[in-house]
Design an enzyme around this catalytic site. Structure first.
Site, PDB file in Angstrom:
ATOM      1  N   TYR A  80     -14.954   0.232  -7.430  1.00 25.56           N
ATOM      2  CA  TYR A  80     -16.270   0.828  -7.195  1.00 25.56           C
ATOM      3  C   TYR A  80     -17.165   0.678  -8.423  1.00 25.56           C
ATOM      4  O   TYR A  80     -18.354   0.908  -8.356  1.00 25.56           O
ATOM      5  CB  TYR A  80     -16.116   2.304  -6.797  1.00 25.56           C
ATOM      6  CG  TYR A  80     -15.283   2.460  -5.537  1.00 25.56           C
ATOM      7  CD1 TYR A  80     -15.827   2.205  -4.287  1.00 25.56           C
ATOM      8  CD2 TYR A  80     -13.930   2.807  -5.600  1.00 25.56           C
ATOM      9  CE1 TYR A  80     -15.061   2.313  -3.139  1.00 25.56           C
ATOM     10  CE2 TYR A  80     -13.155   2.921  -4.456  1.00 25.56           C
ATOM     11  CZ  TYR A  80     -13.725   2.668  -3.231  1.00 25.56           C
ATOM     12  OH  TYR A  80     -12.964   2.753  -2.094  1.00 25.56           O
ATOM     13  N   LYS A  97       0.726   9.684   5.848  1.00 25.30           N
ATOM     14  CA  LYS A  97       0.867   8.302   6.325  1.00 25.30           C
ATOM     15  C   LYS A  97       2.212   7.700   5.914  1.00 25.30           C
ATOM     16  O   LYS A  97       2.358   6.483   5.804  1.00 25.30           O
ATOM     17  CB  LYS A  97      -0.313   7.477   5.810  1.00 25.30           C
ATOM     18  CG  LYS A  97      -1.670   8.001   6.289  1.00 25.30           C
ATOM     19  CD  LYS A  97      -2.823   7.041   6.006  1.00 25.30           C
ATOM     20  CE  LYS A  97      -4.132   7.572   6.593  1.00 25.30           C
ATOM     21  NZ  LYS A  97      -5.265   6.629   6.398  1.00 25.30           N
ATOM     22  N   ARG A 100     -11.432   9.237   1.753  1.00 28.74           N
ATOM     23  CA  ARG A 100     -11.386   9.888   3.074  1.00 28.74           C
ATOM     24  C   ARG A 100     -12.622  10.744   3.306  1.00 28.74           C
ATOM     25  O   ARG A 100     -13.064  10.903   4.433  1.00 28.74           O
ATOM     26  CB  ARG A 100     -10.079  10.678   3.220  1.00 28.74           C
ATOM     27  CG  ARG A 100      -8.888   9.727   3.286  1.00 28.74           C
ATOM     28  CD  ARG A 100      -7.552  10.411   3.454  1.00 28.74           C
ATOM     29  NE  ARG A 100      -6.477   9.425   3.339  1.00 28.74           N
ATOM     30  CZ  ARG A 100      -5.192   9.728   3.231  1.00 28.74           C
ATOM     31  NH1 ARG A 100      -4.810  10.993   3.226  1.00 28.74           N
ATOM     32  NH2 ARG A 100      -4.293   8.771   3.125  1.00 28.74           N
ATOM     33  N   LYS A 112      -2.079  -1.440  -4.027  1.00 31.27           N
ATOM     34  CA  LYS A 112      -3.004  -0.317  -3.867  1.00 31.27           C
ATOM     35  C   LYS A 112      -2.232   0.990  -3.833  1.00 31.27           C
ATOM     36  O   LYS A 112      -1.255   1.058  -3.072  1.00 31.27           O
ATOM     37  CB  LYS A 112      -3.759  -0.521  -2.555  1.00 31.27           C
ATOM     38  CG  LYS A 112      -4.720   0.583  -2.198  1.00 31.27           C
ATOM     39  CD  LYS A 112      -5.371   0.268  -0.873  1.00 31.27           C
ATOM     40  CE  LYS A 112      -6.312   1.385  -0.484  1.00 31.27           C
ATOM     41  NZ  LYS A 112      -6.946   1.125   0.789  1.00 31.27           N
ATOM     42  N   SER A 152     -10.368   5.098  -4.824  1.00 29.05           N
ATOM     43  CA  SER A 152     -11.370   6.147  -5.018  1.00 29.05           C
ATOM     44  C   SER A 152     -10.926   7.215  -6.013  1.00 29.05           C
ATOM     45  O   SER A 152     -11.694   7.620  -6.882  1.00 29.05           O
ATOM     46  CB  SER A 152     -11.710   6.771  -3.667  1.00 29.05           C
ATOM     47  OG  SER A 152     -10.533   7.236  -3.022  1.00 29.05           O
ATOM     48  N   GLU A 177       8.258  -6.385   1.206  1.00 26.35           N
ATOM     49  CA  GLU A 177       7.044  -6.351   2.055  1.00 26.35           C
ATOM     50  C   GLU A 177       6.152  -7.554   1.747  1.00 26.35           C
ATOM     51  O   GLU A 177       5.617  -8.206   2.644  1.00 26.35           O
ATOM     52  CB  GLU A 177       6.303  -5.039   1.794  1.00 26.35           C
ATOM     53  CG  GLU A 177       5.031  -4.847   2.583  1.00 26.35           C
ATOM     54  CD  GLU A 177       5.263  -4.386   4.023  1.00 26.35           C
ATOM     55  OE1 GLU A 177       4.602  -4.953   4.912  1.00 26.35           O
ATOM     56  OE2 GLU A 177       6.080  -3.482   4.255  1.00 26.35           O
ATOM     57  N   LYS A 223       0.871  -1.164   0.000  1.00 24.25           N
ATOM     58  CA  LYS A 223       0.000   0.000   0.000  1.00 24.25           C
ATOM     59  C   LYS A 223       0.911   1.218   0.000  1.00 24.25           C
ATOM     60  O   LYS A 223       1.726   1.406   0.909  1.00 24.25           O
ATOM     61  CB  LYS A 223      -0.865  -0.015   1.245  1.00 24.25           C
ATOM     62  CG  LYS A 223      -1.859   1.121   1.268  1.00 24.25           C
ATOM     63  CD  LYS A 223      -2.845   0.912   2.370  1.00 24.25           C
ATOM     64  CE  LYS A 223      -3.945   1.934   2.321  1.00 24.25           C
ATOM     65  NZ  LYS A 223      -4.873   1.734   3.435  1.00 24.25           N
TER      66      LYS A 223
HETATM   67  C1  PBG Z   1      -6.950   3.224   5.152  1.00 22.81           C
HETATM   68  C2  PBG Z   1      -7.650   3.039   3.863  1.00 22.81           C
HETATM   69  C3  PBG Z   1      -7.419   3.804   2.725  1.00 22.81           C
HETATM   70  C4  PBG Z   1      -8.292   3.343   1.747  1.00 22.81           C
HETATM   71  C5  PBG Z   1      -9.015   2.267   2.293  1.00 22.81           C
HETATM   72  N1  PBG Z   1      -8.599   2.106   3.608  1.00 22.81           N
HETATM   73  C6  PBG Z   1      -6.407   4.848   2.486  1.00 22.81           C
HETATM   74  C7  PBG Z   1      -6.363   6.030   3.336  1.00 22.81           C
HETATM   75  O1  PBG Z   1      -7.367   6.622   3.717  1.00 22.81           O
HETATM   76  O2  PBG Z   1      -5.232   6.417   3.631  1.00 22.81           O
HETATM   77  C8  PBG Z   1      -8.405   3.918   0.384  1.00 22.81           C
HETATM   78  C9  PBG Z   1      -9.453   3.365  -0.499  1.00 22.81           C
HETATM   79  C10 PBG Z   1      -9.749   4.230  -1.673  1.00 22.81           C
HETATM   80  O3  PBG Z   1      -9.148   5.307  -1.867  1.00 22.81           O
HETATM   81  O4  PBG Z   1     -10.619   3.825  -2.449  1.00 22.81           O
HETATM   82  N2  PBG Z   1      -6.781   2.093   5.887  1.00 22.81           N
END
Ligand code: PBG
Length: 343
Positions: free
Chosen positions: A332, A236, A223, A267, A293, A252, A213
């Site tokens: 999605y 992060k 978010r 991701k 997203s 990883e 990730k």
């Molecule tokens: C965090 C989390 C994230 C997504 C799913 N779980 C990333 C974040 O907010 O840092 C992102 C999913 C997306 O963007 O569709 N555990």
């Protein structure tokens, strides 16, 4: 017959000298031949649908930054899970928008057996037992600061976070989750979760590791969807992978597999096709991409403006994951694609 074809076409010899007689366009000349030689295919069996859950009843709120995506209360979520199962989508992944009053410094509400994620799992399992349920154990929807781990003196503490999400994973499994998908990127979490699941009789619950990730700008709309956008300070980067790094992604993944991950995920998706290909070649394990997203919203926004053909761009992006080596994709677009593939 005109003069051009009666006499030798003036340029054919020189073109064949260049191509050596090998003309790749021969197989591209018709729809039937293109279909015949197509290497990668997208099927409904490749799809995992991420959905957003909120508490309450009769709630279905569109997420402004993700047109066509909704936060749903359980009654709607169950109906949507039924629709997904009918379309043949193998699995859904649930993400909660937790009431702000329930969020705290350590994300303790994740340890409530009756939080909305666990309630959603039980409700969907009961109504639609044939669909797979994937649950995330990251703390971000539960913390008051939007980080995926426990924050102490400005540091996301690793081991205490692992203990907490391990306990949460057992609760999620007890609620009926089929696959635990930790997205927090703490070190050692896969092994700890595997041990805890096994010790509690959940040997058949699988782990899909968000093995790689990346610290990414493409999570913005998510978010907003889970309500962490206004909470998160800083970034992060102390736990997600630097998006410049590819060897680190391999290390990883190697570690997560050694600790017991059944499947791996990359991701975001499209900007990281090179990572997907590398991991598939290196490890040959079930490999997934999360078309996140921001990737979804970019296609939707450009399409809404009439700048691209949204449906074609959607299908092209999803097929790209298959070509890169993915066994499946979290997207999605899942219900829309499933509907199209069916039609
Ligand atoms: C965090 C989390 C994230 C997504 C799913 N779980 C990333 C974040 O907010 O840092 C992102 C999913 C997306 O963007 O569709 N555990």
């Amino acid at each position: 017959m005109n003069k051009m074809t009666a006499s030798k076409p003036f340029s054919s010899r020189s073109v064949d000298e260049i191509t050596g007689g090998c003309r790749l366009r021969r197989m591209r000349k018709a729809d039937w031949s293109r279909r015949l030689v197509q290497e990668s295919r997208l099927s409904v069996d490749d799809l995992i649908w991420p959905i957003f859950i909120v508490d309450g009843k009769g709630r279905r709120e569109e997420i402004a930054a993700m047109p066509g995506v909704f936060r749903m209360s359980l009654d709607f979520a169950v109906k949507e899970a039924e629709r997904a199962a009918k379309l043949g989508i193998p699995a859904i992944a649930t993400f909660p928008n937790v009431d702000m009053n329930l969020r705290d410094q350590t994300g303790s509400h994740i340890l409530d057996a009756d939080n909305i994620i666990n309630k959603a799992t039980r409700a969907i399992k009961q109504a639609v037992p044939e669909i797979g349920i994937i649950t995330d154990v990251a703390l971000d929807p539960f913390t008051s600061h939007g980080h995926d781990g426990i924050l102490r003196d400005g540091v996301i503490v690793n081991d205490e976070t692992v203990q907490q999400i391990t306990a949460a994973a057992v609760l999620q499994a007890a609620s009926g989750s089929d696959i635990i998908a930790p997205s927090d990127m703490m070190d050692g979490r896969i092994g700890a979760i595997r041990d805890a699941l096994d010790a509690n009789g959940f040997q058949d619950v699988a782990i899909m590791s968000y093995a790689t990730k990346f610290a990414s700008a493409f999570y913005g709309p998510y978010r907003e969807a889970v309500g962490t956008a206004g909470l998160l300070k800083g970034d992060k980067k102390t736990y997600y992978i630097d998006h410049a790094n590819s060897d680190e992604a391999v290390r990883e993944t190697e570690q997560d597999l050694a600790e017991g991950a059944d499947m791996i995920m990359v991701k975001p998706g499209l900007p990281y096709l090179d990572i997907i290909r590398r991991l598939k070649d290196e490890f040959r394990v079930p490999t997934f991409a999360y078309q996140v997203s921001g990737e979804y919203s970019m296609i939707k926004a450009a399409s809404a403006n009439g700048w691209i053909d949204g449906e074609k761009a959607m299908l092209e992006s999803l097929l790209a994951f298959k070509r890169a080596g993915c066994d499946g994709i979290l997207t999605y677009f899942a219900p829309q694609v499933a509907q199209m593939l069916k039609g």
